[in-house]
Design a protein around this motif. Structure first.
Motif, PDB file in Angstrom:
ATOM      1  N   LEU A  23       0.849  -1.185   0.000  1.00  0.00           N
ATOM      2  CA  LEU A  23       0.000   0.000   0.000  1.00  0.00           C
ATOM      3  C   LEU A  23       0.885   1.235   0.000  1.00  0.00           C
ATOM      4  N   ASN A  24       0.818   2.003  -1.068  1.00  0.00           N
ATOM      5  CA  ASN A  24       1.659   3.195  -1.204  1.00  0.00           C
ATOM      6  C   ASN A  24       0.747   4.392  -1.400  1.00  0.00           C
ATOM      7  N   ALA A  25       0.355   5.014  -0.301  1.00  0.00           N
ATOM      8  CA  ALA A  25      -0.605   6.105  -0.382  1.00  0.00           C
ATOM      9  C   ALA A  25      -0.335   7.086   0.746  1.00  0.00           C
ATOM     10  N   GLN A  26      -1.094   8.183   0.754  1.00  0.00           N
ATOM     11  CA  GLN A  26      -0.951   9.185   1.797  1.00  0.00           C
ATOM     12  C   GLN A  26      -2.311   9.707   2.202  1.00  0.00           C
TER      13      GLN A  26
ATOM     14  N   LYS B 279     -13.621  -8.652   0.099  1.00  0.00           N
ATOM     15  CA  LYS B 279     -12.213  -8.405   0.402  1.00  0.00           C
ATOM     16  C   LYS B 279     -12.057  -6.968   0.892  1.00  0.00           C
ATOM     17  N   PHE B 280     -11.090  -6.774   1.758  1.00  0.00           N
ATOM     18  CA  PHE B 280     -10.905  -5.474   2.383  1.00  0.00           C
ATOM     19  C   PHE B 280     -10.253  -4.492   1.414  1.00  0.00           C
ATOM     20  N   ASP B 281     -10.867  -3.314   1.310  1.00  0.00           N
ATOM     21  CA  ASP B 281     -10.345  -2.240   0.492  1.00  0.00           C
ATOM     22  C   ASP B 281      -9.965  -1.077   1.406  1.00  0.00           C
ATOM     23  N   VAL B 282      -9.198  -0.133   0.852  1.00  0.00           N
ATOM     24  CA  VAL B 282      -8.777   1.043   1.613  1.00  0.00           C
ATOM     25  C   VAL B 282      -9.035   2.277   0.768  1.00  0.00           C
ATOM     26  N   ALA B 283      -9.760   3.251   1.328  1.00  0.00           N
ATOM     27  CA  ALA B 283      -9.947   4.557   0.687  1.00  0.00           C
ATOM     28  C   ALA B 283      -9.001   5.539   1.363  1.00  0.00           C
ATOM     29  N   VAL B 284      -8.317   6.325   0.547  1.00  0.00           N
ATOM     30  CA  VAL B 284      -7.294   7.237   1.061  1.00  0.00           C
ATOM     31  C   VAL B 284      -7.575   8.643   0.553  1.00  0.00           C
ATOM     32  N   GLY B 285      -7.592   9.617   1.461  1.00  0.00           N
ATOM     33  CA  GLY B 285      -7.673  11.020   1.070  1.00  0.00           C
ATOM     34  C   GLY B 285      -6.293  11.500   0.696  1.00  0.00           C
ATOM     35  N   ASN B 286      -6.007  11.507  -0.575  1.00  0.00           N
ATOM     36  CA  ASN B 286      -4.642  11.711  -1.064  1.00  0.00           C
ATOM     37  C   ASN B 286      -4.486  13.126  -1.607  1.00  0.00           C
ATOM     38  N   GLY B 287      -4.139  14.069  -0.718  1.00  0.00           N
ATOM     39  CA  GLY B 287      -3.901  15.440  -1.160  1.00  0.00           C
ATOM     40  C   GLY B 287      -5.188  16.164  -1.477  1.00  0.00           C
TER      41      GLY B 287
ATOM     42  N   GLU C  69      -9.127   6.950  -8.704  1.00  0.00           N
ATOM     43  CA  GLU C  69      -9.099   8.327  -8.214  1.00  0.00           C
ATOM     44  C   GLU C  69     -10.425   9.012  -8.493  1.00  0.00           C
ATOM     45  N   THR C  70     -10.900   9.760  -7.501  1.00  0.00           N
ATOM     46  CA  THR C  70     -12.207  10.404  -7.620  1.00  0.00           C
ATOM     47  C   THR C  70     -12.130  11.855  -7.191  1.00  0.00           C
ATOM     48  N   GLY C  71     -12.615  12.763  -8.035  1.00  0.00           N
ATOM     49  CA  GLY C  71     -12.979  14.132  -7.684  1.00  0.00           C
ATOM     50  C   GLY C  71     -11.893  14.971  -7.070  1.00  0.00           C
ATOM     51  N   THR C  72     -12.308  16.141  -6.619  1.00  0.00           N
ATOM     52  CA  THR C  72     -11.436  17.101  -5.964  1.00  0.00           C
ATOM     53  C   THR C  72     -11.977  17.391  -4.581  1.00  0.00           C
ATOM     54  N   ILE C  73     -11.201  17.030  -3.573  1.00  0.00           N
ATOM     55  CA  ILE C  73     -11.565  17.268  -2.184  1.00  0.00           C
ATOM     56  C   ILE C  73     -10.477  18.131  -1.568  1.00  0.00           C
ATOM     57  N   SER C  74     -10.852  19.176  -0.878  1.00  0.00           N
ATOM     58  CA  SER C  74      -9.875  20.090  -0.298  1.00  0.00           C
ATOM     59  C   SER C  74      -9.287  19.517   0.988  1.00  0.00           C
ATOM     60  N   ASN C  75      -8.049  19.030   0.889  1.00  0.00           N
ATOM     61  CA  ASN C  75      -7.281  18.602   2.063  1.00  0.00           C
ATOM     62  C   ASN C  75      -8.059  17.647   2.964  1.00  0.00           C
ATOM     63  N   PRO C  76      -8.436  16.459   2.468  1.00  0.00           N
ATOM     64  CA  PRO C  76      -9.215  15.526   3.292  1.00  0.00           C
ATOM     65  C   PRO C  76      -8.471  15.130   4.560  1.00  0.00           C
ATOM     66  N   GLY C  77      -9.179  15.209   5.707  1.00  0.00           N
ATOM     67  CA  GLY C  77      -8.547  14.913   6.988  1.00  0.00           C
ATOM     68  C   GLY C  77      -9.123  13.716   7.699  1.00  0.00           C
ATOM     69  N   PHE C  78     -10.472  13.523   7.623  1.00  0.00           N
ATOM     70  CA  PHE C  78     -11.125  12.389   8.270  1.00  0.00           C
ATOM     71  C   PHE C  78     -12.156  11.801   7.319  1.00  0.00           C
TER      72      PHE C  78
END
Length: 767
Positions: free
Chosen positions: A127-130, A143-151, A170-179
């Protein structure tokens, strides 16, 4: 803590207040009973506790219904067949209220695995994400998936079930996802996301899932927060639609928790808030079938506010409970198996439920104040012993770590097992799931260097990091130990052991590990640090083996420094000294000639020499100290020794050579002055006593007058050729000057007593 707690005052639409509440969205409490099972177990009854179970509720096991008995609106039981637990894995358990519209609960995972007394984790590279994370099954493949707010976007990593993932969607534009929170908010049976983020103020965006891992951006909501945004979902008014609660903080110092009531189509209505902030939790704390709220009282505070629900989306006046630790997040679980939801905070502190919605203080396990908003907490049976365990974040001055605390089943936890995450963390989430299909729960943590996936491993390394501190360049540290334990059921095949990373040549290791480590056995490593340059140095002890989590790595760190000292003089020579007596002191000086603090660990002497000193344990840059050395001979003849100073400076230990001569010949007096004597006349005799201080006879080969004016002095003695131990003899000396002026010579003794020839100085003046 804010001492004033106001009642919740929400403006709820009349239509919302009058909705039929016969088909709410059920909520499952942790743990399930039993919490886990071994592969190959027989058929058993699974008990599920929670809130909002309808009379026709059905328990689903991996999405398939099982024979269900509804005992009450808070307890259901299901028959789990032997085939369901035939092999290792993790089942997803939900409760569905099927009348009119299917309403599905949150998912609770049921591990199918063998019990283990220990648990170990290693970082998996797949898993290489941020950024912020949420764990769930976004494409309904089990199966287990992971959603990541990446930038500025949401990336969904679909799991393959073996610990690896497909390329992110990859989906949409989200401003600085935190939670982020994963839940079905539009009642279509597909997992959606609630994402909070923003730069200067918090906003919540609904991301609707299509069941393939793709998300479509829906409505955005703007609670009046400058920071925070931790959320929890639940059906607060029993209308069959999920609502959410969000906690945050405003720049003016006011904090609050806001409730958004769901319309069932992915949209929400906002209501007023209350005091308290941080990551909240919902649960039925007093057993009345209505969801209650617990939320940290204030950022950096030690209180948790418990607000009992009225069942319509409003809450009663909150009651604060002091945990004694800084609280930014809280979760709920039945830690004692009493059917009562206890509260667990990050930190970690436990509040025990009295059964009526009030709480008393329980165990605390301080992990260090992270100083961030809404630190994540994860729950699950990590070692398959049927007791609920905890995953949280721990902080030290140098790093943040994933801390896994194994539960005892009585509301207390064992000491944390810590795994380094990094020097800082983006506190966007912590997700628990079986990412590789082994039945062993893993943990995904959102870190500042990426989202780290921790998978359980058959190999346990302890400690999980080694820090050597300051070490002088070119010098080797004392060794530090690390231990590899095979906690798996079979032999561990070890393939390679080495040092990797940025500065591998600065570290070295030795070990006693065999190529095949039997189950339950361990082997040891000794690691040393010898920096090649100044500054921070790092590497990793790497152990490759056949199995999950290979290679295991232990981070190594240290700092190369230049520490130098001078020690003067290089040697101290002492005069002949009678045995059993002490010489006058001579001084050596140690000076810190570097700009670093010198740590002095030991000062010692060898041989018949003693030292005292005024040296501190830490000698500041440019400072100095003194070591006084004396000679205490215990035997006749030459003596040698060494003054040694052990420290962290180059060339340690620093040394001064010591030498002296011990003698058993005691002469008294040590000198004779005859004063004025007329030339050609003889003085009266003066006696000189020789004492043998030794334990054996003293052999005398000659007693004579020597020196410049030897002819002016005469001697007679009764010493003979030897003097017995502790014996004495007498020497009579006279002075007969042959010329005017000062005259001098010496009474000289040649013997085997050490320091031969010993001398008594003679003097007088001819007149």
């Amino acid at each position: 803590m804010k001492r004033l707690h106001f009642a919740w005052a929400f403006l709820i639409l009349v239509s919302t207040m009058t909705l039929a509440k016969s088909n709410p969205v059920p909520l499952i409490n942790q743990p399930l009973v039993p919490e886990s099972a071994a592969p190959g177990s027989k058929k058993f009854t699974l008990t599920i506790n929670g809130t909002g179970f309808a009379s026709d509720a059905v328990v689903n096991w991996n999405g398939s219904p099982r024979v269900t008995s509804v005992l009450s609106s808070s307890t259901v039981q299901a028959i789990i067949n032997a085939a369901d637990v035939a092999s290792a894995g993790t089942a997803s358990v939900t409760v569905v209220n099927p009348a009119k519209r299917n309403r599905t609960s949150n998912v609770v995972f049921f591990p199918i695995r063998n019990r283990s007394a220990k648990v170990a984790f290693s970082i998996d590279p797949h898993l290489n994400a941020q950024g912020a994370i949420a764990v769930g099954d976004f494409n309904n493949d089990g199966k287990f998936d992971v959603a990541v707010g990446n930038g500025s976007s949401i990336d969904v990593y679909l799991g393959k079930g073996d610990g690896s993932f497909r390329k992110p969607i990859e989906t949409g534009t989200i401003s600085n996802p935190g939670f982020m929170v994963a839940a079905d908010v539009n009642n279509d049976g597909k997992l959606d996301l609630l994402v909070s983020g923003g730069v200067n103020s918090v906003q919540v965006t609904v991301m609707l899932g299509d069941g393939t891992g793709r998300l479509t951006q829906g409505q955005t909501y703007f609670p009046t927060f400058d920071g925070g945004g931790a959320m929890v979902v639940g059906d607060l008014n029993g209308d069959g639609n999920l609502d959410f609660v969000i906690g945050g903080e405003s720049g003016a110092g006011d904090t609050g928790t806001f409730v958004y009531m769901g319309n069932g189509d992915g949209t929400f209505q906002v209501t007023n808030g209350t005091f308290g902030d941080g990551a909240p939790v919902l649960g039925d704390f007093n057993g009345d079938g209505k969801l209650d709220l617990a939320v940290p009282d204030g950022l950096g505070d030690s209180y948790v506010d418990v607000c009992l629900g009225n069942g319509d989306g409003t809450f009663q006046t909150c009651t604060p409970y002091n945990t004694g630790l800084t609280v930014t997040a809280v979760t709920a679980a039945d830690l004692r198996g009493k059917g009562k939801l206890d509260l667990i905070t990050d930190g970690v502190a436990v509040l025990l439920n009295n059964g009526d919605g009030t709480f008393s203080s329980g165990a605390t396990m301080p992990l260090g104040p992270l100083g961030a908003f809404g630190n994540p907490i994860g729950l699950g049976d990590f070692n398959g012993d049927g007791k609920l365990d905890l995953a949280a974040l721990a902080v030290s001055p140098s790093q943040v770590s994933l801390a896994v605390l194994l539960g005892r089943g009585d509301g207390t936890f064992k000491n944390p097992i810590e795994y380094p995450v990094g020097s800082g963390v983006t506190f966007g989430g912590l997700g628990v799931g079986d990412f590789n299909g082994t039945g062993e729960l893993g943990v995904a943590v959102a870190g500042n260097n990426g989202t780290l996936l921790f998978l359980q491993s058959p190999a346990s390394m302890s400690p999980t990091s080694l820090a050597f501190g300051d070490q002088n360049v070119g010098t080797r540290s004392a060794p530090q130990a690390d231990t590899l334990v095979n906690i798996g059921p079979s032999a561990l095949s070890i393939e390679k052991i080495g040092i990797t990373g940025a500065n591998p040549k600065d570290f070295a290791q030795t070990n006693n590990c065999p190529s095949s480590l039997p189950a339950g056995q361990s082997c040891r490593f000794r690691v040393t640090f010898k920096p090649r340059q100044q500054g921070a140095r790092s590497a990793s002890l790497s152990v490759s083996y056949q199995g999950v989590g290979s290679p295991q790595t232990v981070p190594l760190s240290g700092t190369g420094v230049s520490v130098t000292v001078t020690l003067t003089p290089s040697r101290l020579d002492f005069a002949t000294q009678l045995i059993g007596t002490s010489s006058s002191q001579q001084t050596a000086t140690l000076t810190n000639s570097s700009n670093q603090v010198v740590t002095i660990s030991n000062i010692s002497t060898t041989g018949p020499f003693q030292q005292t000193n005024d040296c501190p344990s830490s000698l500041q840059a440019g400072g100095g100290c003194h070591i006084q050395v004396e000679f205490d001979p215990k035997a006749k003849g030459p003596a040698s020794g060494k003054l040694s100073i052990e420290d962290n400076a180059t060339g340690t230990p620093q040394t001064v050579a010591l030498s002296g001569m011990g003698t058993v010949v005691d002469l008294s007096p040590e000198g004779v002055n005859f004063g004025d004597q007329k030339v050609g006349t003889k003085s009266s005799s003066v006696p000189v006593t020789l004492t043998n201080k030794g334990q054996t006879s003293l052999s005398i080969s000659q007693i004579a007058i020597a020196g410049k004016d030897a002819g002016d002095f005469k001697q007679k003695n009764n010493c003979g050729s030897s003097v017995p131990p502790q014996g004495q003899c007498k020497i009579s000396v006279t002075f007969k000057p042959t010329a005017k002026g000062k005259r001098s010579a010496a009474l000289s003794f040649s013997d085997d007593g050490g320091g031969s020839p010993q001398k008594v100085s003679l003097g007088g003046t001819g007149t």
